[in-house]
Design a protein around this motif. Structure first.
Motif, PDB file in Angstrom:
ATOM      1  N   LEU A  93       0.857  -1.193   0.000  1.00 10.00           N
ATOM      2  CA  LEU A  93       0.000   0.000   0.000  1.00 10.00           C
ATOM      3  C   LEU A  93       0.892   1.242   0.000  1.00 10.00           C
ATOM      4  O   LEU A  93       1.796   1.351   0.829  1.00 10.00           O
ATOM      5  CB  LEU A  93      -0.831  -0.034   1.291  1.00 10.00           C
ATOM      6  CG  LEU A  93      -1.996   0.928   1.473  1.00 10.00           C
ATOM      7  CD1 LEU A  93      -3.123   0.617   0.496  1.00 10.00           C
ATOM      8  CD2 LEU A  93      -2.510   0.821   2.921  1.00 10.00           C
ATOM      9  N   PRO A  94       0.652   2.198  -0.924  1.00  9.76           N
ATOM     10  CA  PRO A  94       1.463   3.420  -0.883  1.00  9.76           C
ATOM     11  C   PRO A  94       1.238   4.130   0.453  1.00  9.76           C
ATOM     12  O   PRO A  94       0.109   4.185   0.939  1.00  9.76           O
ATOM     13  CB  PRO A  94       0.921   4.258  -2.049  1.00  9.76           C
ATOM     14  CG  PRO A  94      -0.398   3.670  -2.416  1.00  9.76           C
ATOM     15  CD  PRO A  94      -0.374   2.232  -1.970  1.00  9.76           C
ATOM     16  N   PHE A  95       2.299   4.662   1.027  1.00 12.47           N
ATOM     17  CA  PHE A  95       2.152   5.329   2.319  1.00 12.47           C
ATOM     18  C   PHE A  95       3.174   6.431   2.497  1.00 12.47           C
ATOM     19  O   PHE A  95       4.370   6.219   2.323  1.00 12.47           O
ATOM     20  CB  PHE A  95       2.314   4.334   3.478  1.00 12.47           C
ATOM     21  CG  PHE A  95       2.181   4.998   4.822  1.00 12.47           C
ATOM     22  CD1 PHE A  95       0.927   5.315   5.314  1.00 12.47           C
ATOM     23  CD2 PHE A  95       3.289   5.349   5.563  1.00 12.47           C
ATOM     24  CE1 PHE A  95       0.792   5.964   6.524  1.00 12.47           C
ATOM     25  CE2 PHE A  95       3.164   6.008   6.774  1.00 12.47           C
ATOM     26  CZ  PHE A  95       1.908   6.308   7.265  1.00 12.47           C
ATOM     27  N   LYS A  96       2.676   7.605   2.861  1.00 17.33           N
ATOM     28  CA  LYS A  96       3.552   8.736   3.167  1.00 17.33           C
ATOM     29  C   LYS A  96       2.835   9.628   4.174  1.00 17.33           C
ATOM     30  O   LYS A  96       1.660   9.961   3.966  1.00 17.33           O
ATOM     31  CB  LYS A  96       3.834   9.517   1.884  1.00 17.33           C
ATOM     32  CG  LYS A  96       4.938  10.540   2.006  1.00 17.33           C
ATOM     33  CD  LYS A  96       5.184  11.191   0.641  1.00 17.33           C
ATOM     34  CE  LYS A  96       6.113  12.391   0.788  1.00 17.33           C
ATOM     35  NZ  LYS A  96       6.132  13.202  -0.444  1.00 17.33           N
ATOM     36  N   MET A  97       3.506   9.981   5.259  1.00 15.82           N
ATOM     37  CA  MET A  97       2.852  10.832   6.249  1.00 15.82           C
ATOM     38  C   MET A  97       2.658  12.236   5.673  1.00 15.82           C
ATOM     39  O   MET A  97       3.563  12.783   5.048  1.00 15.82           O
ATOM     40  CB  MET A  97       3.692  10.916   7.515  1.00 15.82           C
ATOM     41  CG  MET A  97       3.650   9.666   8.377  1.00 15.82           C
ATOM     42  SD  MET A  97       2.007   9.294   9.111  1.00 15.82           S
ATOM     43  CE  MET A  97       1.986  10.455  10.490  1.00 15.82           C
ATOM     44  N   PRO A  98       1.490  12.824   5.900  1.00 15.79           N
ATOM     45  CA  PRO A  98       1.274  14.207   5.449  1.00 15.79           C
ATOM     46  C   PRO A  98       2.057  15.184   6.340  1.00 15.79           C
ATOM     47  O   PRO A  98       2.384  14.856   7.480  1.00 15.79           O
ATOM     48  CB  PRO A  98      -0.233  14.396   5.637  1.00 15.79           C
ATOM     49  CG  PRO A  98      -0.602  13.463   6.742  1.00 15.79           C
ATOM     50  CD  PRO A  98       0.326  12.277   6.612  1.00 15.79           C
ATOM     51  N   PRO A  99       2.373  16.386   5.810  1.00 14.70           N
ATOM     52  CA  PRO A  99       3.151  17.360   6.596  1.00 14.70           C
ATOM     53  C   PRO A  99       2.485  17.683   7.938  1.00 14.70           C
ATOM     54  O   PRO A  99       3.182  17.789   8.954  1.00 14.70           O
ATOM     55  CB  PRO A  99       3.189  18.596   5.693  1.00 14.70           C
ATOM     56  CG  PRO A  99       2.950  18.081   4.307  1.00 14.70           C
ATOM     57  CD  PRO A  99       2.083  16.861   4.450  1.00 14.70           C
ATOM     58  N   THR A 100       1.151  17.821   7.944  1.00 16.12           N
ATOM     59  CA  THR A 100       0.438  18.153   9.181  1.00 16.12           C
ATOM     60  C   THR A 100      -0.193  16.896   9.766  1.00 16.12           C
ATOM     61  O   THR A 100      -1.040  16.262   9.128  1.00 16.12           O
ATOM     62  CB  THR A 100      -0.679  19.177   8.887  1.00 16.12           C
ATOM     63  OG1 THR A 100      -0.124  20.295   8.195  1.00 16.12           O
ATOM     64  CG2 THR A 100      -1.324  19.651  10.189  1.00 16.12           C
ATOM     65  N   PHE A 101       0.239  16.539  10.983  1.00 15.32           N
ATOM     66  CA  PHE A 101      -0.296  15.330  11.613  1.00 15.32           C
ATOM     67  C   PHE A 101      -0.101  15.409  13.114  1.00 15.32           C
ATOM     68  O   PHE A 101       1.005  15.747  13.542  1.00 15.32           O
ATOM     69  CB  PHE A 101       0.396  14.077  11.080  1.00 15.32           C
ATOM     70  CG  PHE A 101      -0.198  12.819  11.634  1.00 15.32           C
ATOM     71  CD1 PHE A 101      -1.317  12.246  11.044  1.00 15.32           C
ATOM     72  CD2 PHE A 101       0.334  12.226  12.777  1.00 15.32           C
ATOM     73  CE1 PHE A 101      -1.879  11.099  11.574  1.00 15.32           C
ATOM     74  CE2 PHE A 101      -0.237  11.068  13.307  1.00 15.32           C
ATOM     75  CZ  PHE A 101      -1.335  10.513  12.692  1.00 15.32           C
ATOM     76  N   PRO A 102      -1.122  15.055  13.926  1.00 12.81           N
ATOM     77  CA  PRO A 102      -2.495  14.792  13.484  1.00 12.81           C
ATOM     78  C   PRO A 102      -3.188  16.076  13.051  1.00 12.81           C
ATOM     79  O   PRO A 102      -2.671  17.159  13.291  1.00 12.81           O
ATOM     80  CB  PRO A 102      -3.147  14.210  14.738  1.00 12.81           C
ATOM     81  CG  PRO A 102      -2.360  14.709  15.886  1.00 12.81           C
ATOM     82  CD  PRO A 102      -0.965  14.944  15.373  1.00 12.81           C
ATOM     83  N   PHE A 103      -4.329  15.928  12.418  1.00 14.53           N
ATOM     84  CA  PHE A 103      -5.061  17.099  11.919  1.00 14.53           C
ATOM     85  C   PHE A 103      -6.559  16.927  12.229  1.00 14.53           C
ATOM     86  O   PHE A 103      -7.009  15.806  12.488  1.00 14.53           O
ATOM     87  CB  PHE A 103      -4.849  17.265  10.416  1.00 14.53           C
ATOM     88  CG  PHE A 103      -5.197  16.034   9.622  1.00 14.53           C
ATOM     89  CD1 PHE A 103      -6.500  15.794   9.221  1.00 14.53           C
ATOM     90  CD2 PHE A 103      -4.218  15.091   9.309  1.00 14.53           C
ATOM     91  CE1 PHE A 103      -6.825  14.637   8.509  1.00 14.53           C
ATOM     92  CE2 PHE A 103      -4.552  13.927   8.604  1.00 14.53           C
ATOM     93  CZ  PHE A 103      -5.858  13.705   8.203  1.00 14.53           C
ATOM     94  N   ALA A 104      -7.289  18.040  12.213  1.00 18.30           N
ATOM     95  CA  ALA A 104      -8.734  17.982  12.473  1.00 18.30           C
ATOM     96  C   ALA A 104      -9.444  17.430  11.238  1.00 18.30           C
ATOM     97  O   ALA A 104      -9.160  17.848  10.117  1.00 18.30           O
ATOM     98  CB  ALA A 104      -9.262  19.369  12.798  1.00 18.30           C
ATOM     99  N   SER A 105     -10.344  16.486  11.457  1.00 20.03           N
ATOM    100  CA  SER A 105     -11.007  15.829  10.319  1.00 20.03           C
ATOM    101  C   SER A 105     -12.518  16.047  10.320  1.00 20.03           C
ATOM    102  O   SER A 105     -13.255  15.277   9.704  1.00 20.03           O
ATOM    103  CB  SER A 105     -10.669  14.329  10.317  1.00 20.03           C
ATOM    104  OG  SER A 105     -11.098  13.725  11.516  1.00 20.03           O
TER     105      SER A 105
END
Lengths: 200, 200
Positions: free
Chosen positions: B76-88
């Motif tokens: 599975l492709p996986f890369k952490m986003p720059p902002t984490f954790p974030f409001a969803s």
């Protein structure tokens, strides 16, 4: 032979118990040995801010269901002891005293202790009972109890706990294959595969 | 057909993302459908005292390594986003507005959002971008944004979160097969087996 796998666990950890049933066989399949390293999660949690699973609301009921369900799936006897969580300092000290005599017997001792606690669901009353569990391995209970109280063994446990924290251990079971960390009994299949492939 | 499986997840949960890649196929193998239920772990943690994995010392480094390692193993492709954790919150509201039109398209939307965040490792800037992600599904971005702000959708999200807490959900992903709870992407094999055998 390649370096041994490090298997850190707390005697009061049901998932540590689950891992204890598989870890030696997995390592042996790949020509590795296992260094069993009992530690004190209470001391680790002081650093990490962690808590026993069963002390967290909602998680507690789930955790007990999951312990039992996962054990059934493995065909492993499982019953929660009346007292949980419990202090496992004495268990660790007995282990390290025996390990100083014979590492193989220390592993047998750890398995017997885990079986008593989570296989049969029985509390271990104190140092004397730990000594009694060691007797079939050839150690008089009185020797084990005396050994547990020796300054060298107390210091050894402290060193192991500090070393675990320094390596990043924050839960039980916690396994290192060379320097690759794996947390949780549910990572044993990954440990197996990592040993086979050397990583992915 | 038997009752659908309930799959609770937070859009900011990497393990929720991992589960999203497998849950529909597992259910379909056993003739089941899946009700996707995005929720807000922040609201859940207020009740449970939980914290994001990555905000806990020692656990944080391990968690990021484990996300990536488990995803690689799944292909599975996986890369952490720059902002984490974030409001969803906005992500959830967009989902529920779309679901009111078409549950299948809501699932496609959720997969597209997850792919953007954890497959490509990109932040989602705000409601407008969520609307843009919905456009290929046939919904004008402006309609999605307007829908996200409707009182009915806001209330719906609150109802889903409260309902999740009432059922004992304390993490993401959290899956119910009938009334049997499974927490974590690493329980999907057990979910598969439970569906096949009806329990053990």
């Amino acid at each position: 032979m390649a370096a041994p796998i490090d298997y850190y666990f707390d005697f009061s950890s049901p998932y540590g118990y689950a891992a204890s049933a598989r870890i030696d066989a997995i390592a042996a399949r790949h020509g590795r040995e296992v260094r069993w390293r009992p530690i004190l999660l209470g001391a680790v949690f002081k650093v990490t801010g962690g808590q026993p699973l069963t002390s967290i609301p909602l998680k507690s009921d789930y955790a007990q269901r999951d312990f039992a369900r996962s054990a059934r799936l493995m065909g492993l006897p499982f019953k929660m002891p009346p007292t949980f969580p419990f202090a496992s300092v004495a268990h660790c000290r007995a282990f390290y005293w025996i390990e100083d005599q014979d590492a193989g017997k220390a592993r047998m001792f750890a398995r017997a202790v885990y079986h008593r606690i989570f296989g049969e669901g029985r509390d271990i009353a104190g140092p004397q009972e730990l000594g009694t569990i060691a007797e079939p391995l050839g150690y008089p209970a009185a020797d084990v109890v005396a050994g547990m109280n020796s300054p060298g063994v107390k210091e050894r446990l402290k060193t192991e706990v500090d070393g675990a924290i320094a390596r990043g251990v924050f839960g039980s079971p916690f396994i290192f294959v060379d320097d690759e960390p794996f947390w949780g009994a549910d990572r044993l299949d990954q440990v197996d595969r990592w040993l086979q492939t050397g990583g992915w």
